[in-house]
Design a protein around this motif. Structure first.
Motif, PDB file in Angstrom:
ATOM      1  N   HIS A  88      -8.115   0.276  -8.091  1.00 14.54           N
ATOM      2  CA  HIS A  88      -7.624   1.578  -7.625  1.00 14.54           C
ATOM      3  C   HIS A  88      -6.114   1.670  -7.774  1.00 14.54           C
ATOM      4  O   HIS A  88      -5.592   2.662  -8.305  1.00 14.54           O
ATOM      5  N   ALA A  89      -5.407   0.641  -7.319  1.00 14.99           N
ATOM      6  CA  ALA A  89      -3.948   0.665  -7.402  1.00 14.99           C
ATOM      7  C   ALA A  89      -3.477   0.803  -8.841  1.00 14.99           C
ATOM      8  O   ALA A  89      -2.585   1.603  -9.162  1.00 14.99           O
ATOM      9  N   LYS A  90      -4.088   0.042  -9.733  1.00 12.37           N
ATOM     10  CA  LYS A  90      -3.645   0.064 -11.131  1.00 12.37           C
ATOM     11  C   LYS A  90      -4.013   1.367 -11.820  1.00 12.37           C
ATOM     12  O   LYS A  90      -3.286   1.829 -12.717  1.00 12.37           O
ATOM     13  N   ALA A  91      -5.112   1.984 -11.415  1.00 14.86           N
ATOM     14  CA  ALA A  91      -5.463   3.289 -11.985  1.00 14.86           C
ATOM     15  C   ALA A  91      -4.425   4.339 -11.592  1.00 14.86           C
ATOM     16  O   ALA A  91      -4.040   5.181 -12.418  1.00 14.86           O
ATOM     17  N   VAL A  92      -3.958   4.290 -10.347  1.00 16.70           N
ATOM     18  CA  VAL A  92      -2.905   5.217  -9.911  1.00 16.70           C
ATOM     19  C   VAL A  92      -1.614   4.933 -10.667  1.00 16.70           C
ATOM     20  O   VAL A  92      -0.928   5.860 -11.144  1.00 16.70           O
ATOM     21  N   MET A  93      -1.264   3.662 -10.802  1.00 16.30           N
ATOM     22  CA  MET A  93      -0.068   3.290 -11.560  1.00 16.30           C
ATOM     23  C   MET A  93      -0.143   3.803 -12.993  1.00 16.30           C
ATOM     24  O   MET A  93       0.836   4.323 -13.544  1.00 16.30           O
ATOM     25  N   THR A 111       0.828  -1.208   0.000  1.00 23.08           N
ATOM     26  CA  THR A 111       0.000   0.000   0.000  1.00 23.08           C
ATOM     27  C   THR A 111       0.857   1.250   0.000  1.00 23.08           C
ATOM     28  O   THR A 111       0.474   2.283  -0.564  1.00 23.08           O
ATOM     29  N   GLN A 112       2.052   1.166   0.606  1.00 24.43           N
ATOM     30  CA  GLN A 112       2.927   2.347   0.672  1.00 24.43           C
ATOM     31  C   GLN A 112       3.429   2.775  -0.704  1.00 24.43           C
ATOM     32  O   GLN A 112       3.828   3.925  -0.895  1.00 24.43           O
ATOM     33  N   SER A 113       3.409   1.853  -1.672  1.00 24.73           N
ATOM     34  CA  SER A 113       3.852   2.213  -3.026  1.00 24.73           C
ATOM     35  C   SER A 113       2.780   2.977  -3.788  1.00 24.73           C
ATOM     36  O   SER A 113       3.057   3.552  -4.842  1.00 24.73           O
ATOM     37  N   ILE A 114       1.570   2.994  -3.271  1.00 31.40           N
ATOM     38  CA  ILE A 114       0.475   3.739  -3.891  1.00 31.40           C
ATOM     39  C   ILE A 114       0.186   5.025  -3.128  1.00 31.40           C
ATOM     40  O   ILE A 114       0.024   6.101  -3.715  1.00 31.40           O
ATOM     41  N   GLN A 134      -9.146 -12.165  -3.038  1.00 28.65           N
ATOM     42  CA  GLN A 134      -7.964 -11.541  -3.639  1.00 28.65           C
ATOM     43  C   GLN A 134      -7.935 -11.866  -5.130  1.00 28.65           C
ATOM     44  O   GLN A 134      -7.799 -13.018  -5.516  1.00 28.65           O
ATOM     45  N   SER A 135      -8.084 -10.848  -5.951  1.00 29.09           N
ATOM     46  CA  SER A 135      -8.187 -11.060  -7.395  1.00 29.09           C
ATOM     47  C   SER A 135      -7.781  -9.809  -8.145  1.00 29.09           C
ATOM     48  O   SER A 135      -7.801  -8.701  -7.593  1.00 29.09           O
ATOM     49  N   MET A 136      -7.451  -9.980  -9.414  1.00 30.97           N
ATOM     50  CA  MET A 136      -7.083  -8.866 -10.278  1.00 30.97           C
ATOM     51  C   MET A 136      -8.227  -7.887 -10.496  1.00 30.97           C
ATOM     52  O   MET A 136      -7.993  -6.734 -10.867  1.00 30.97           O
ATOM     53  N   CYS A 193      -3.964  -4.730   1.895  1.00 29.04           N
ATOM     54  CA  CYS A 193      -5.196  -3.939   2.048  1.00 29.04           C
ATOM     55  C   CYS A 193      -6.200  -4.631   2.960  1.00 29.04           C
ATOM     56  O   CYS A 193      -7.293  -4.093   3.201  1.00 29.04           O
ATOM     57  N   GLY A 194      -5.863  -5.822   3.438  1.00 36.58           N
ATOM     58  CA  GLY A 194      -6.765  -6.544   4.319  1.00 36.58           C
ATOM     59  C   GLY A 194      -7.816  -7.360   3.612  1.00 36.58           C
ATOM     60  O   GLY A 194      -8.778  -7.820   4.247  1.00 36.58           O
TER      61      GLY A 194
END
Length: 426
Positions: A282-287, A229-232, A273-275, A266-267
């Motif tokens: 959310h993570a991939k949109a930020v990336m 999470t810290q990478s986002i 847990q899935s793509m 992320c808990g």
């Protein structure tokens, strides 16, 4: 004819010059930070194998196992098309191309894993495994049997494993250098990044190795794995992935999403847990926004549902994998991870269907744009760039052929590169 109307202006030429001078720094910064696509081929997937499981015939073995899975569970085009709900006109061309791909280039990008897939081993054992990996990669590259892209995933920069990761990286790169040099398709992966300073440290390692071996500065690049999470989002509330790209000092080649580590951080409970979980989106949109225009490429993660067991179970796993790959492609994540040889048929089926089903429409729109023809869609240069990129990706992975693209668009590969904004060597 030939005469031009004299137009009136009010601003002195000095004003333009002053503004140009004032923005020169911004111009240089834009060029440095946002150079655009490198123009090289992006693999459609990455396959991970543990360091001690890597063998000279790993790629061929995966291809043979994937072909065997097709023979047992989808022995003809109609069967595979029925499982994946492919259109009738796609069934034969997709099936034939999948089998051909598995026969001649089953893996496009191979990562020899010294992190989670390898675990903690005695130092002497990991030393020998890293040295062996370098020897085998050098031999495969010399013989022409290596995948187009190949390299290692080292341990991360956290204190507990930092020295071990650095040593493994050093042993592997040194072995390659002494066996004839670093291969053109070398790829290194830095996992579990939490702070930009860890990326800076990786860039420093690459720089120091280049100096030690007399290599051109910038020769060694690396991928940043986004699985914390810290990478986002940083502790100060700011998005951090863009800072990590900057910290790589031009050496970052990709951002790879780690499905299960990130979901766990992320808990998200294991069953969910899935793509396609909202946390993943959310993570991939930020990336995606952070990497846009930088030349740093995105990769989605993987599914851990393996296509093994009876045919009904294999078909269920294939349907899931195919749906997830198609979902990623539609969201412009053109690369992902494959965890098992049985994932290869659906990886390539999804990729080939994606590019073939849109081929004629994309080609027609691009031809109309180039020829300034009419039509029911009026495209702008940015869309023409995207259309060209779509066709080029299809060409790179083998989904479509140069001849059919040229027939439909009237354009050469060089012209497509130019429209897509890719650097050309001509």
């Amino acid at each position: 004819m030939g005469q031009h109307e004299t137009v009136a202006t009010s601003l002195a030429g000095a004003v333009r010059e002053e503004i140009g001078t004032a923005l020169a720094g911004v111009d240089a910064e834009l060029a440095r930070r946002f150079p655009g696509d490198s123009g090289t081929r992006q693999p459609v997937h990455t396959v991970y194998v543990p360091g001690d499981a890597f063998a000279p015939d790993t790629a061929r073995s995966w291809g043979d196992q994937a072909l065997d899975a097709l023979d047992r569970h989808a022995p003809d085009a109609a069967t595979l098309a029925g499982v994946l709900e492919l259109a009738d006109d796609l069934a034969e061309p997709v099936y034939e191309r999948v089998r051909a791909k598995l026969a001649h280039e089953p893996i496009e990008d191979l990562r020899i894993d010294f992190e989670d897939g390898y675990g903690q081993r005695p130092d002497a054992e990991e030393d020998e495994t890293a040295a062996r990996a370098a020897r085998l990669v050098a031999r495969a590259c010399a013989e022409g049997s290596a995948p187009p892209y190949i390299g290692i995933r080292m341990k991360c920069m956290e204190a507990a494993v930092r020295d071990r990761g650095i040593r493994t990286l050093d042993i592997f790169l040194t072995g390659l250098a002494e066996a004839g040099g670093l291969p053109e398709g070398l790829v290194l992966t830095l996992p579990k990044v939490t702070y930009a300073e860890q990326v800076t440290a990786m860039a420093r390692l690459c720089e120091e190795f280049e100096k030690a071996r007399g290599l051109e500065s910038g020769r060694i690049g690396f991928e940043i794995q986004i699985e914390t999470t810290q990478s986002i989002l940083g502790p100060d509330g700011r998005a951090t992935v863009a800072r990590m790209i900057d910290a790589a000092e031009g050496r970052a080649t990709g951002l790879h999403y780690g499905t299960f580590d990130y979901s766990a951080s992320c808990g998200v409970s294991a069953a969910y847990q899935s793509m396609d979980h909202p946390a993943a989106d959310h993570a991939k949109a930020v990336m995606q926004v952070a990497a846009a225009g930088t030349g740093v490429r995105l990769s989605d993660g993987s599914t851990n549902v393996l296509p093994v067991g009876p045919t009904s179970r294999v078909h269920d796993a294939w349907r899931l994998h195919h749906r997830l790959v198609r979902r990623s492609l539609a969201r412009a994540y053109y690369q992902g991870w494959d965890m098992h040889p049985g994932h290869l048929p659906t990886r390539y089926a999804a990729v080939y269907a994606f590019y073939r089903e849109g081929l004629e429409q994309a080609a027609a729109r691009l031809a109309a744009y180039v020829n300034r023809a009419g039509g029911d869609v009026m495209d702008e240069p940015a869309t023409a760039k995207a259309l060209s990129g779509y066709l080029l990706r299809g060409l790179d992975c083998g989904a479509v052929d140069v001849a059919e693209v040229a027939r439909l668009t009237g354009l050469t590969r060089l012209e497509l590169d130019r429209l897509a904004g890719r650097p050309t060597k001509h």
